[in-house]
Write a protein that holds these residues in place. Structure first.
Motif, PDB file in Angstrom:
ATOM      1  N   PHE A 107       0.819  -1.213   0.000  1.00 40.74           N
ATOM      2  CA  PHE A 107       0.000   0.000   0.000  1.00 40.74           C
ATOM      3  C   PHE A 107       0.852   1.263   0.000  1.00 40.74           C
ATOM      4  O   PHE A 107       0.376   2.331  -0.407  1.00 40.74           O
ATOM      5  CB  PHE A 107      -1.007   0.023   1.155  1.00 40.74           C
ATOM      6  N   LEU A 108       2.095   1.154   0.435  1.00 38.35           N
ATOM      7  CA  LEU A 108       2.996   2.293   0.284  1.00 38.35           C
ATOM      8  C   LEU A 108       3.227   2.573  -1.201  1.00 38.35           C
ATOM      9  O   LEU A 108       3.271   3.736  -1.627  1.00 38.35           O
ATOM     10  CB  LEU A 108       4.328   2.014   0.976  1.00 38.35           C
ATOM     11  N   LEU A 182       0.461   2.225   6.853  1.00 38.75           N
ATOM     12  CA  LEU A 182       0.609   1.527   8.132  1.00 38.75           C
ATOM     13  C   LEU A 182      -0.726   0.967   8.605  1.00 38.75           C
ATOM     14  O   LEU A 182      -0.808  -0.192   9.039  1.00 38.75           O
ATOM     15  CB  LEU A 182       1.181   2.478   9.181  1.00 38.75           C
ATOM     16  N   THR A 183      -1.768   1.771   8.546  1.00 37.20           N
ATOM     17  CA  THR A 183      -3.088   1.313   8.994  1.00 37.20           C
ATOM     18  C   THR A 183      -3.556   0.126   8.165  1.00 37.20           C
ATOM     19  O   THR A 183      -4.145  -0.825   8.696  1.00 37.20           O
ATOM     20  CB  THR A 183      -4.107   2.462   8.897  1.00 37.20           C
ATOM     21  N   PHE A 184      -3.288   0.167   6.863  1.00 39.77           N
ATOM     22  CA  PHE A 184      -3.625  -0.969   6.000  1.00 39.77           C
ATOM     23  C   PHE A 184      -2.877  -2.219   6.453  1.00 39.77           C
ATOM     24  O   PHE A 184      -3.472  -3.300   6.596  1.00 39.77           O
ATOM     25  CB  PHE A 184      -3.277  -0.640   4.546  1.00 39.77           C
ATOM     26  N   ALA A 185      -1.576  -2.092   6.701  1.00 44.41           N
ATOM     27  CA  ALA A 185      -0.760  -3.244   7.080  1.00 44.41           C
ATOM     28  C   ALA A 185      -1.153  -3.796   8.451  1.00 44.41           C
ATOM     29  O   ALA A 185      -1.224  -5.018   8.647  1.00 44.41           O
ATOM     30  CB  ALA A 185       0.720  -2.850   7.078  1.00 44.41           C
ATOM     31  N   LEU A 186      -1.407  -2.905   9.410  1.00 43.99           N
ATOM     32  CA  LEU A 186      -1.851  -3.347  10.738  1.00 43.99           C
ATOM     33  C   LEU A 186      -3.175  -4.102  10.649  1.00 43.99           C
ATOM     34  O   LEU A 186      -3.362  -5.133  11.313  1.00 43.99           O
ATOM     35  CB  LEU A 186      -2.007  -2.148  11.668  1.00 43.99           C
ATOM     36  N   SER A 266     -11.160   9.047  10.772  1.00 46.42           N
ATOM     37  CA  SER A 266     -11.109   8.313  12.035  1.00 46.42           C
ATOM     38  C   SER A 266     -11.616   6.882  11.887  1.00 46.42           C
ATOM     39  O   SER A 266     -11.069   5.962  12.512  1.00 46.42           O
ATOM     40  CB  SER A 266     -11.940   9.046  13.095  1.00 46.42           C
ATOM     41  N   HIS A 267     -12.660   6.678  11.083  1.00 43.60           N
ATOM     42  CA  HIS A 267     -13.210   5.315  10.966  1.00 43.60           C
ATOM     43  C   HIS A 267     -12.216   4.371  10.312  1.00 43.60           C
ATOM     44  O   HIS A 267     -12.219   3.170  10.583  1.00 43.60           O
ATOM     45  CB  HIS A 267     -14.524   5.326  10.183  1.00 43.60           C
ATOM     46  N   MET A 268     -11.332   4.898   9.454  1.00 43.12           N
ATOM     47  CA  MET A 268     -10.306   4.061   8.834  1.00 43.12           C
ATOM     48  C   MET A 268      -9.152   3.815   9.803  1.00 43.12           C
ATOM     49  O   MET A 268      -8.683   2.685   9.946  1.00 43.12           O
ATOM     50  CB  MET A 268      -9.798   4.713   7.552  1.00 43.12           C
ATOM     51  N   LEU A 269      -8.705   4.856  10.482  1.00 42.71           N
ATOM     52  CA  LEU A 269      -7.620   4.708  11.446  1.00 42.71           C
ATOM     53  C   LEU A 269      -7.979   3.737  12.563  1.00 42.71           C
ATOM     54  O   LEU A 269      -7.093   3.104  13.156  1.00 42.71           O
ATOM     55  CB  LEU A 269      -7.279   6.077  12.047  1.00 42.71           C
TER      56      LEU A 269
END
Length: 720
Positions: A107-108, A182-186, A266-269
């Motif tokens: 995603f990066l 990062l949020t995608f990977a987490l 916020s809902h994505m994070l």
């Protein structure tokens, strides 16, 4: 070169947070196949964010507070490790590292080709992120309403990004894009861990769960593909947009849409924070033959802090996950009662657990609640029949997941008699949906009844199937709730329930994606080894079933592939991680002037820049968005939605216009003093919107030119 160093430092920091949090995740996830390692990084981010926030009330929000938080987390983990001396196996470490790193760099790469912090609501997200980074105390200043605080918004998602950004020194315009990757990977790693743990260590089902949760789209992707590329119809917003607007007058986002869309909302994070809670709840559900739902007090505190983190991150999540927690704890102690028959002791333990969870998920965040003053919601209202969701729209959103989940639930019934009762219930649901004018009752009532029945039936054993049934029942209940009531916010008319569906349907996607992937695992096991005539019958049924499944998966896989390529093609951006880079071509004057302000302003002085009544979703307020410095009035529509007085917003818009267009130095200074303005920004946009009378700003008695180019910036002399 400096940017690369800070990016590497930031990535190393994320990995370090994951490593030092292993003892804590293993303590709270000791019944899981991976020991909770799949969410170790997420837990580390939550804890260092929380501790930094707490220390900021004494030290201010600065590097010292963040470093102290980091060191305290290291100390706690070191003490716990000395007692346990447990680490995940090499297989688990390598496997999760591969999933996380693959997700992050995939995603990066996407963000490198979609870097622009512009369009949609990215200015809003960037303004909030910058305001949190710049703040020294909480709540942060509202960057779009000078003199106001961000006390109306759940800002902890931005705070979690700001903490790692401040500690590593990454430029905010790069940090924005790193945070999305990062949020995608987490999230991908957490979904993988849930699938891995549900199947007691099956890697391929961890991958399946991650794929279902994070990489698939809905069936609208196929419909839109046929419409655009086969029937050659014109669409106004490009390929990907309609997949998030399936139910009329609502928003129906799902993870891949949110990430490819790229607004740092916020809902994505909050997605990885939600999944962390699910991992811990699964561990609690697996604690058979134990006297307490938690291993120890530290596990209770770790879980409660993580659960409490949901409200200040994305408030819509907390009631859902607190309710789910209540049910898991209920199942645990109900199962204990069935085995030990100690009613009063069981009730006391259940009550104590719920009370302690409530206390420790609320009290640690008390400073947030004391300053939280949301004004955008005014209770609930009822959904009128004309705006309820139609069955075909619901199936477009969740058809694949529902196909697998219903297949799994029906096969769990076992006897023909139970299947007969299910068919009778389905018939009753159809009739009730007609009588009550609630179309989704046809699907949701059987789904709720069947999954709830199987969950309650499973309580003595607390198997994986019971946990999955609980997720399914919760999904059905939430979906039904959205057909009856909605949160009454400033959005009215046809779009009145837009936000309610928007926020809660993300929970549906998460729960049903997990349930569907496990359903496939169970069904695959169930249909192995059949013999005799039933094998022929089951073979025919299985082939038809498999054909439908393959069609649904391929249909849902169209969206992520096509949307990624079309978004990159439509953006046509020069590959970079700098989210401000687009300004070099759009308006180099703005780019240079904003960069100057980032480097030369201390604290949070108020700036004056262009804003009109219809400025929302436009290029207006680009200075405050890119610096985090408060402006007199930002996107007016948004400020009204957040509860600001409409007359005050209108007055500020008029005063901004007056400051720019008046000939009088005294009037300009008077209005600027009213809003404590320090800098006047005059760029091409201000010249276009206002008839700017620049002569008054040349009066050295009141003003000092501090930046000159195609943009001019004047500083007000506070003591002329």
């Amino acid at each position: 070169m400096s940017d690369y160093f800070h990016i590497i430092l930031w990535f190393f920091l994320i990995e370090t947070l994951g490593f030092i949090s292993i003892p804590l995740t293993q303590n709270a996830g000791n019944k899981l196949a991976d020991g909770g390692y799949s969410v170790s990084r997420t837990l580390g981010i939550i804890l260092v964010t929380y501790l930094s926030w707490i220390f900021s009330y004494v030290l201010g929000f600065n590097l010292i507070a963040i470093l102290m938080a980091f060191l305290v987390l290291c100390l706690i983990s070191a003490i716990l490790y000395r007692k346990q001396r447990l680490l995940p196996s090499r297989k688990i470490l390598i496997m999760n590292e591969l999933v996380f790193v693959s997700g992050f760099f995939f995603f990066l790469l996407v963000r490198v080709h979609l870097p622009e912090i512009y369009m949609h609501e990215k200015f809003m997200d960037f303004a909030f992120l910058n305001a949190v980074i710049k703040t020294t105390s909480f709540p942060p200043l509202d960057p779009w309403f000078s003199g106001g605080l961000m006390d109306f918004y759940y800002y902890f998602g931005y705070l979690s990004v700001a903490v790692t950004g401040k500690l590593s020194g990454v430029n905010p315009s790069i940090l924005f894009n790193l945070a999305i990757a990062l949020t995608f990977a987490l999230s991908l790693n957490a979904f993988f861990g849930i699938g891995y743990n549900l199947t007691y260590g099956k890697i391929k089902y961890g991958i399946l769960t991650a794929g279902f949760g994070m990489l698939l789209g809905n069936l609208q992707g196929l419909i839109e593909f046929v419409s655009i590329y086969i029937q050659h119809e014109q669409v106004s917003r490009g390929y990907y947009w309609s997949s998030s607007r399936v139910i009329p007058f609502t928003i129906n986002e799902f993870p891949y849409f949110s990430f490819i869309h790229g607004d740092l909302h916020s809902h994505m994070l909050a997605i990885p924070f939600q999944l962390l809670i699910l991992v811990f709840l699964l561990n609690m559900y697996f604690r058979k033959n134990e006297s307490s739902v938690f291993e120890n007090c530290l596990a209770l505190f770790t879980f409660s802090i993580s659960l409490g983190f949901l409200f200040p991150s994305n408030s819509w999540d907390f009631p859902v996950y607190f309710s789910l927690t209540f049910l898991v704890v209920f199942a645990f102690y109900c199962g204990n009662y069935i085995h030990n028959r100690n009613l009063f002791g069981t009730i006391a333990k259940f009550s104590n657990s719920i009370i302690f969870i409530s206390i420790f998920s609320f009290l640690p965040y008390l400073p947030f609640y004391l300053s939280f003053n949301p004004q955008a919601a005014g209770g609930f209202d009822f959904v009128v029949p004309a705006f309820r969701t139609q069955i075909d729209k619901f199936l477009i959103l969740f058809g694949l997941f529902l196909f697998l989940v219903f297949s799994f639930l029906v096969t769990r019934l076992g006897s023909g008699r139970k299947i007969g009762f299910f068919l009778l219930l389905a018939g009753i649901s159809v009739m009730l949906s007609k009588v009550w004018v609630i179309p989704l009752l046809t699907i949701l009532l059987p789904l709720l009844a069947l999954s709830l029945f199987l969950f309650l039936k499973d309580i003595p054993e607390r198997s994986v199937a019971g946990f999955v049934s609980l997720l399914t029942a919760t999904s059905a209940f939430i979906a039904l709730l959205c057909e009856f009531i909605f949160l009454d916010d400033p959005i009215s008319g046809n779009f009145a329930r837009m936000n309610t569906v928007f926020k809660f349907y993300m929970h549906l996607w998460i729960f049903l994606a997990i349930a569907a992937s496990y359903s496939y695992y169970e069904l695959n096991l169930r249909y192995q080894g059949k013999t005799g005539n039933r094998k022929l019958l089951n073979g025919v049924v299985k082939k038809a079933w498999t054909a439908v499944l393959v069609f649904l998966i391929i249909s849902c896989a169209i969206f992520p592939v096509v949307s990624t390529f079309t978004r990159v093609k439509d953006m046509n951006a020069k590959p970079t991680l700098d989210g401000m880079g687009y300004m070099r071509e759009l308006d180099m004057g703005d780019y240079n002037a904003i960069e100057w302000m980032q480097e030369n302003t201390e604290g949070s002085p108020v700036i004056l820049e262009a804003s009109e009544d219809d400025s929302s979703y436009s290029y207006a307020c680009r200075v405050s968005a890119n610096t985090g410095l408060p402006t007199v009035i930002g996107w007016a529509r948004h400020e009204r939605f957040w509860g600001r007085d409409h007359a005050e917003v209108r007055k500020r818009i008029e005063d901004v216009r007056s400051i720019y267009s008046t000939d009088s130095e005294e009037k300009a200074v008077e209005l600027m003093d009213k809003y404590n303005v320090s800098y006047v920004y005059i760029g091409r946009l201000e010249q276009q919107i206002y008839q700017v009378k620049t002569e008054k700003f040349e009066n050295e008695t009141y003003f000092e030119p501090v930046y000159q180019g195609s943009v001019t910036i004047y500083k007000l002399k506070k003591d002329p």
